[in-house]
Design an enzyme around this catalytic site. Sequence first.
Site, short mmCIF file in Angstrom:
data_model
loop_
_atom_site.label_atom_id
_atom_site.label_comp_id
_atom_site.label_asym_id
_atom_site.label_seq_id
_atom_site.Cartn_x
_atom_site.Cartn_y
_atom_site.Cartn_z
N CYS A 134 -13.13 7.94 -6.82
CA CYS A 134 -14.34 8.56 -6.27
C CYS A 134 -15.56 7.69 -6.54
CB CYS A 134 -14.54 9.95 -6.87
SG CYS A 134 -16.01 10.78 -6.25
N CYS A 137 -18.77 9.71 -7.36
CA CYS A 137 -18.79 10.26 -8.72
C CYS A 137 -19.05 9.15 -9.76
CB CYS A 137 -17.45 10.90 -9.08
SG CYS A 137 -16.69 11.84 -7.76
N ASP A 138 -18.38 8.02 -9.61
CA ASP A 138 -18.36 7.03 -10.70
C ASP A 138 -19.09 5.72 -10.39
OD1 ASP A 138 -16.78 8.82 -12.11
OD2 ASP A 138 -14.94 8.03 -11.24
#
Length: 310
Positions: A134, A137-138
Amino acid sequence: MIDLAIIGGGPAGLTAGLYATRGGLKDVIMFEKGMPGGQITGSSEIENYPGISHEVTGMELMENWPEQSMRFGMKHSMDEVTRVTKRDDGIFEVSVMGKDIVEAKSVVVATGSTPRRAGVEGEEKLFGKGVSTCATCDGFFYKGKEVAVLGGGDTALEEALYLANICSKVYLIHRRDTFRASPITIEKVKNNEKIELILNSGVKEILGDMMGVTGVVVSGKDKSEKTLDVPGIFVFVGMNVNNSILLQEDGSYLCDLDDNGNVIVDLKMKTSVKGLFAAGDIRIDAAKQVVCAAGDGAVAGIQALEYVND
Ligand code: FAD
Ligand code: NAP
């Protein structure tokens, strides 16, 4: 007993709930193990959802869907379903993790799909410690740093573009020299000077220590080998359908699946079992698009309504 159990709260499940409750079904529960919205909430940019002429993130696109679906009476149960079975009297039993079984007259399965692992050495051990699926997200953890991306589909290329906005460099590793992604995305990637293509190559091993990923060993089809000193790698090598809730105690599946585990449905989203519908990424021949998942959900919701009323 409830009228309809919807398993999964992505675009398909949310739309099924909207159509079923707005059409008149009273007791409808959507089981979603996380926050509603589905896998698209992890996407950094969407530009192909009809009616939205500007780029939006997945989170932005899905923001109002749960509220709209629940406005007509659908309830959200934040639980994981472990199994769906059907009794001889035609009633479905929905097994919910840590809770009592829920009886339902009809079921819509909209459990979608999840990112596949590449199966390379170090991937499992370092997952969440530099290995990610992701970028939204990261990606921020690698601001100003170099990262690697593995894959050649729409997800890999779109997320490589997203990461190129944050990171100093993105190595895009793909096992062939042509991509599966759409031509417009391929063009953008090729024109992005921060993205270096490493083609006809795979990842042999992901290196790391207690702190996380320290590098990626890349091997080419020509037997060449090199190590990229990157602290992160994003793996986008396709999706697996989430069909485990259909697995029965005797090892069979509740309804017919194809060889890849996709649920076989007709144009009304009916499975081989009466009263059981499937919608979205989990069904055969899914285009794997938000608009298609929502369309499937609408059809499944309408059909469940008809089934229960009959
Ligand atoms: P999902 O969105 O996968 O939702 C399924 C839901 O079910 C999940 O929320 C999950 O938590 C829940 N669930 C699963 N199992 C259980 C269980 N046992 N119990 C309870 N809940 C469960 N499509 C586009 O149209 N445009 C794009 O630009 C685009 N970009 C994408 C970018 C990325 C990075 C990814 C990964 C996908 C992208 N897609 C895009 C594809 C799109 O996200 C999917 O086609 C769509 O989300 C499918 O919807 P769905 O409702 O079928 O399943
Ligand atoms: P995908 O289209 O299946 O692509 C997976 C990629 O990973 C392929 O390039 C494949 O290589 C490669 N791959 C598979 N296994 C591998 C392995 N073990 N090691 C190395 N590489 C491997 O998956 P996706 O990109 O996640 O897309 C899934 C679906 O969602 C698609 O239908 C896609 O169109 C859709 N989607 C759409 C959008 C959009 O509309 N903007 C965005 C994202 C996703 P090969 O090419 O050699 O097989």
